[in-house]
Design a protein around this motif. Structure first.
Motif, PDB file in Angstrom:
ATOM      1  N   ARG A  78       0.820  -1.212   0.000  1.00 38.56           N
ATOM      2  CA  ARG A  78       0.000   0.000   0.000  1.00 38.56           C
ATOM      3  C   ARG A  78       0.850   1.257   0.000  1.00 38.56           C
ATOM      4  NH1 ARG A  78      -4.255  -0.976   4.502  1.00 38.56           N
ATOM      5  NH2 ARG A  78      -4.538   1.252   4.269  1.00 38.56           N
ATOM      6  N   ALA A  79       1.934   1.254   0.747  1.00 43.28           N
ATOM      7  CA  ALA A  79       2.832   2.408   0.747  1.00 43.28           C
ATOM      8  C   ALA A  79       3.443   2.596  -0.643  1.00 43.28           C
ATOM      9  CB  ALA A  79       3.926   2.226   1.796  1.00 43.28           C
ATOM     10  N   ASN A  80       3.892   1.508  -1.252  1.00 43.20           N
ATOM     11  CA  ASN A  80       4.476   1.590  -2.595  1.00 43.20           C
ATOM     12  C   ASN A  80       3.461   2.082  -3.618  1.00 43.20           C
ATOM     13  OD1 ASN A  80       7.045   0.764  -1.836  1.00 43.20           O
ATOM     14  ND2 ASN A  80       6.579  -1.392  -2.151  1.00 43.20           N
ATOM     15  N   GLN A  81       2.215   1.623  -3.515  1.00 41.76           N
ATOM     16  CA  GLN A  81       1.165   2.070  -4.430  1.00 41.76           C
ATOM     17  C   GLN A  81       0.975   3.580  -4.367  1.00 41.76           C
ATOM     18  OE1 GLN A  81      -2.406  -0.177  -3.332  1.00 41.76           O
ATOM     19  NE2 GLN A  81      -2.470  -0.875  -5.452  1.00 41.76           N
ATOM     20  N   GLN A  82       1.158   4.143  -3.196  1.00 45.77           N
ATOM     21  CA  GLN A  82       0.930   5.566  -2.996  1.00 45.77           C
ATOM     22  C   GLN A  82       2.233   6.372  -2.991  1.00 45.77           C
ATOM     23  OE1 GLN A  82      -2.156   6.391   0.030  1.00 45.77           O
ATOM     24  NE2 GLN A  82      -2.582   4.188  -0.015  1.00 45.77           N
ATOM     25  N   ASN A  83       3.316   5.731  -3.415  1.00 44.97           N
ATOM     26  CA  ASN A  83       4.627   6.389  -3.518  1.00 44.97           C
ATOM     27  C   ASN A  83       5.093   7.009  -2.197  1.00 44.97           C
ATOM     28  OD1 ASN A  83       5.121   5.827  -6.305  1.00 44.97           O
ATOM     29  ND2 ASN A  83       3.535   7.342  -6.774  1.00 44.97           N
ATOM     30  N   VAL A  84       4.879   6.276  -1.122  1.00 41.44           N
ATOM     31  CA  VAL A  84       5.336   6.718   0.191  1.00 41.44           C
ATOM     32  C   VAL A  84       6.451   5.772   0.632  1.00 41.44           C
ATOM     33  CG1 VAL A  84       4.698   7.141   2.596  1.00 41.44           C
ATOM     34  CG2 VAL A  84       3.045   7.599   0.765  1.00 41.44           C
ATOM     35  N   ALA A  85       7.594   6.342   0.975  1.00 38.79           N
ATOM     36  CA  ALA A  85       8.720   5.536   1.428  1.00 38.79           C
ATOM     37  C   ALA A  85       8.359   4.821   2.727  1.00 38.79           C
ATOM     38  CB  ALA A  85       9.941   6.423   1.643  1.00 38.79           C
ATOM     39  N   ILE A  86       8.785   3.577   2.828  1.00 39.00           N
ATOM     40  CA  ILE A  86       8.531   2.801   4.048  1.00 39.00           C
ATOM     41  C   ILE A  86       9.803   2.050   4.419  1.00 39.00           C
ATOM     42  CG2 ILE A  86       7.530   0.876   2.738  1.00 39.00           C
ATOM     43  CD1 ILE A  86       5.654   0.417   5.213  1.00 39.00           C
ATOM     44  N   THR A  87      10.094   2.021   5.706  1.00 38.25           N
ATOM     45  CA  THR A  87      11.259   1.318   6.215  1.00 38.25           C
ATOM     46  C   THR A  87      10.900   0.767   7.590  1.00 38.25           C
ATOM     47  OG1 THR A  87      13.661   1.476   6.549  1.00 38.25           O
ATOM     48  CG2 THR A  87      12.338   3.365   7.266  1.00 38.25           C
ATOM     49  N   ASN A  88      11.896   0.228   8.290  1.00 34.04           N
ATOM     50  CA  ASN A  88      11.611  -0.319   9.613  1.00 34.04           C
ATOM     51  C   ASN A  88      12.508   0.320  10.674  1.00 34.04           C
ATOM     52  OD1 ASN A  88      14.102  -1.726   9.768  1.00 34.04           O
ATOM     53  ND2 ASN A  88      13.240  -3.421   8.618  1.00 34.04           N
ATOM     54  N   TYR A  89      12.193   0.017  11.910  1.00 35.45           N
ATOM     55  CA  TYR A  89      12.928   0.599  13.030  1.00 35.45           C
ATOM     56  C   TYR A  89      14.433   0.376  12.892  1.00 35.45           C
ATOM     57  CZ  TYR A  89       8.595   0.863  15.901  1.00 35.45           C
ATOM     58  OH  TYR A  89       7.366   1.136  16.421  1.00 35.45           O
ATOM     59  N   GLY A  90      14.824  -0.857  12.577  1.00 38.31           N
ATOM     60  CA  GLY A  90      16.249  -1.193  12.531  1.00 38.31           C
ATOM     61  C   GLY A  90      17.026  -0.378  11.525  1.00 38.31           C
ATOM     62  N   VAL A  91      16.471  -0.187  10.350  1.00 43.17           N
ATOM     63  CA  VAL A  91      17.156   0.592   9.310  1.00 43.17           C
ATOM     64  C   VAL A  91      17.281   2.054   9.749  1.00 43.17           C
ATOM     65  CG1 VAL A  91      17.000   1.432   6.937  1.00 43.17           C
ATOM     66  CG2 VAL A  91      16.503  -0.964   7.442  1.00 43.17           C
ATOM     67  N   VAL A  92      16.229   2.595  10.334  1.00 42.14           N
ATOM     68  CA  VAL A  92      16.268   3.986  10.799  1.00 42.14           C
ATOM     69  C   VAL A  92      17.293   4.154  11.913  1.00 42.14           C
ATOM     70  CG1 VAL A  92      14.940   5.794  11.962  1.00 42.14           C
ATOM     71  CG2 VAL A  92      13.928   4.519  10.079  1.00 42.14           C
ATOM     72  N   ILE A  93      17.306   3.233  12.844  1.00 39.95           N
ATOM     73  CA  ILE A  93      18.277   3.322  13.943  1.00 39.95           C
ATOM     74  C   ILE A  93      19.699   3.208  13.404  1.00 39.95           C
ATOM     75  CG2 ILE A  93      19.124   2.165  16.040  1.00 39.95           C
ATOM     76  CD1 ILE A  93      16.101   1.470  16.581  1.00 39.95           C
ATOM     77  N   ALA A  94      19.939   2.280  12.489  1.00 45.10           N
ATOM     78  CA  ALA A  94      21.274   2.137  11.896  1.00 45.10           C
ATOM     79  C   ALA A  94      21.682   3.417  11.180  1.00 45.10           C
ATOM     80  CB  ALA A  94      21.308   0.946  10.939  1.00 45.10           C
ATOM     81  N   TYR A  95      20.760   4.029  10.468  1.00 45.29           N
ATOM     82  CA  TYR A  95      21.037   5.299   9.776  1.00 45.29           C
ATOM     83  C   TYR A  95      21.397   6.388  10.786  1.00 45.29           C
ATOM     84  CZ  TYR A  95      20.023   9.744   7.506  1.00 45.29           C
ATOM     85  OH  TYR A  95      20.093  11.046   7.053  1.00 45.29           O
TER      86      TYR A  95
END
Length: 109
Positions: A78-95
């Motif tokens: 659904r996020a991809n259909q609406q062109n909204v970036a989606i990620t998870n906690y781990g990726v954000v914390i690593a960033y």
């Protein structure tokens, strides 16, 4: 992320937030510190997930341990259909902790 970006933080569990909650306190603070920008956060829990995601610049989702693979994949879809970036906690914390590149390089080996 632009200044005043709208970020949805989605938790699949329904626990009551604690004082130093990772979703409501730690991740927003880390992102604000990392970007130096004013960011707007909204939070959802459980099976609630907005049908219209267009107002969000980013969705940050938990690991999904209290739901199933199908539900997480549907939210990503659904996020991809609406062109909204989606990620998870781990990726954000690593960033935010400046270890994302190192993590990716380890996976490439």
């Amino acid at each position: 992320l632009p200044s005043n970006a709208n970020i949805l933080i989605a938790e699949s569990c329904t626990h009551h937030p604690v004082e130093d909650d990772i979703a409501r306190v730690k991740i927003p603070n880390m992102l604000k510190e990392k970007t130096g920008k004013n960011l707007n956060f909204e939070f959802i829990r459980g099976h609630k997930f907005p049908s219209d995601l267009s107002k969000y610049n980013l969705i940050i989702h938990c690991g999904g341990c209290m739901t199933n693979r199908r539900e997480i994949l549907y939210r990503i879809y659904r996020a991809n259909q609406q062109n909204v970036a989606i990620t998870n906690y781990g990726v954000v914390i690593a960033y935010c902790k400046n270890i994302l590149d190192r993590s990716i390089n380890i996976l490439k080996k």
